[in-house]
Motif scaffolding. Sequence first.
Motif, short mmCIF file in Angstrom:
data_model
loop_
_atom_site.label_atom_id
_atom_site.label_comp_id
_atom_site.label_asym_id
_atom_site.label_seq_id
_atom_site.Cartn_x
_atom_site.Cartn_y
_atom_site.Cartn_z
N GLY A 192 -30.18 -24.81 41.93
CA GLY A 192 -28.88 -24.88 42.56
C GLY A 192 -27.85 -23.81 42.04
N ALA A 193 -28.01 -23.18 41.36
CA ALA A 193 -27.01 -22.14 40.76
C ALA A 193 -27.13 -20.82 41.43
CB ALA A 193 -27.05 -22.12 39.24
N GLN A 194 -26.38 -19.96 41.33
CA GLN A 194 -26.34 -18.75 41.94
C GLN A 194 -26.71 -17.74 40.99
OE1 GLN A 194 -25.57 -18.15 45.11
NE2 GLN A 194 -25.60 -15.86 45.54
N VAL A 195 -27.57 -16.81 41.39
CA VAL A 195 -28.22 -15.87 40.45
C VAL A 195 -27.30 -14.53 40.93
CG1 VAL A 195 -30.03 -14.20 40.11
CG2 VAL A 195 -30.66 -16.54 40.45
N ILE A 196 -26.55 -14.14 39.51
CA ILE A 196 -25.68 -12.87 40.05
C ILE A 196 -25.84 -11.80 39.17
CG2 ILE A 196 -23.87 -14.76 40.31
CD1 ILE A 196 -22.78 -13.94 37.39
N GLY A 197 -27.14 -11.54 38.48
CA GLY A 197 -27.48 -10.34 37.88
C GLY A 197 -28.47 -10.44 36.97
N GLU A 198 -28.57 -9.66 36.02
CA GLU A 198 -29.99 -9.94 35.22
C GLU A 198 -29.59 -9.34 33.76
OE1 GLU A 198 -30.44 -8.63 38.23
OE2 GLU A 198 -30.49 -6.32 37.80
N LEU A 199 -30.31 -9.71 32.61
CA LEU A 199 -30.06 -9.02 31.40
C LEU A 199 -31.16 -8.05 31.27
CD1 LEU A 199 -29.53 -11.91 28.79
CD2 LEU A 199 -27.99 -10.54 29.95
N VAL A 200 -30.58 -6.73 30.60
CA VAL A 200 -31.58 -5.48 30.68
C VAL A 200 -31.50 -5.20 29.15
CG1 VAL A 200 -31.33 -4.97 32.92
CG2 VAL A 200 -29.85 -4.15 31.29
N PRO A 201 -32.44 -3.85 28.85
CA PRO A 201 -32.25 -3.52 27.25
C PRO A 201 -30.84 -2.76 27.04
CG PRO A 201 -34.34 -2.89 28.25
CD PRO A 201 -33.70 -3.83 29.34
N ALA A 202 -30.56 -2.88 26.03
CA ALA A 202 -29.28 -2.12 25.58
C ALA A 202 -29.08 -0.97 26.16
CB ALA A 202 -28.75 -2.55 24.38
N GLY A 203 -28.06 -0.58 26.84
CA GLY A 203 -27.62 0.86 27.32
C GLY A 203 -26.37 1.30 26.82
#
Length: 332
Positions: free
Chosen positions: A314-325
């Motif tokens: 029910g929630a909007q997916v707005i992005g993702e976590l990635v390795p530290a950059g």
Amino acid sequence: MEPITRGTAIRLTQYARGGGCACKIPPGELEQMLAGIPQLSEQLVVGAEHGDDAAVVAIDASTGVVATTDFFTPVVDDPYTWGRIAAANALSDVYAMGGRPVVAVNLLCWPRETLPLEWAAEVLRGGTDTARAAGCPVGGGHSVDDAEPKYGMAVTGMVALDRLLRNDRGRPGLPLSLTKPLGIGVLNTRHKATGEVFPQAIAAMTELNDRASAAAVSSGARCATDVTGFGLLGHLYKLVRASGVSAVLHADAVDYLDGARQAAKEGYVSGGTRRNLEWVQPHVDFGGLSDIERLLLADAQTSGGLLVAGEVPGAQVIGELVPAGAASITVR
């Protein structure tokens, strides 16, 4: 200011410099202020190290006590509605940890020689009604005669330690879910300036985060925070910094309340929002994002939704976590 007389239209927001979570001490100043204070975190499961939403102390191997407090100046003119919003916002810290509130006490500052005590009673009634809806009894509290009205609650909750949500458990590859639309801050700023009432903002602010929290925990999430005075970008930055990761944020996937973009374009942007953007800007790659969109992503929310590292039904997916950059947050 002169005392209010009976029959005068209620404009509580005119009795405070700021409003709601936009009146917080700016995040950069807050961190500088706390930097030299020793933290007795060895006694805590979650302490102040990463600026999480609440403190958690274990009472046995499986159960933790959650402790938090939150209060602020009027964000709307109606006292009963302000009480509802402030209570929902305080309870949210417990939900952001995956917990269940079990008792609350009121925190009230009131200019007793300026504003009617009947209005203070309405504030308290609104807070009590919201706490009752959350199944959380209110057991008294504390009041102070103050030049500026402020209200909130100190809330104690319980949490299963193996289902605890915290802001330092993000891992690369996890999606980012947001459970409420943004734009509360700019609509509140417009309300303070014009007196216009925005039912969509009130509905968002009075909505409890209990179901969103339960859905996040049930889906297996263990990393979350709520989005309040530091804006989406500020709270996301704190999460990725605590977790040692970076994030990719898809700006076009973020939902906004009706009228929010127009309010921002017309300049109804709080000082708190501008300070949020200034604080997080060195850590964000905005690409070609417009100034208005940047401000909206930094908009100081009051009683906002949960930002969860994980997919929440029910929630909007707005992005993702990635390795530290190089950038903590990259906006695309």
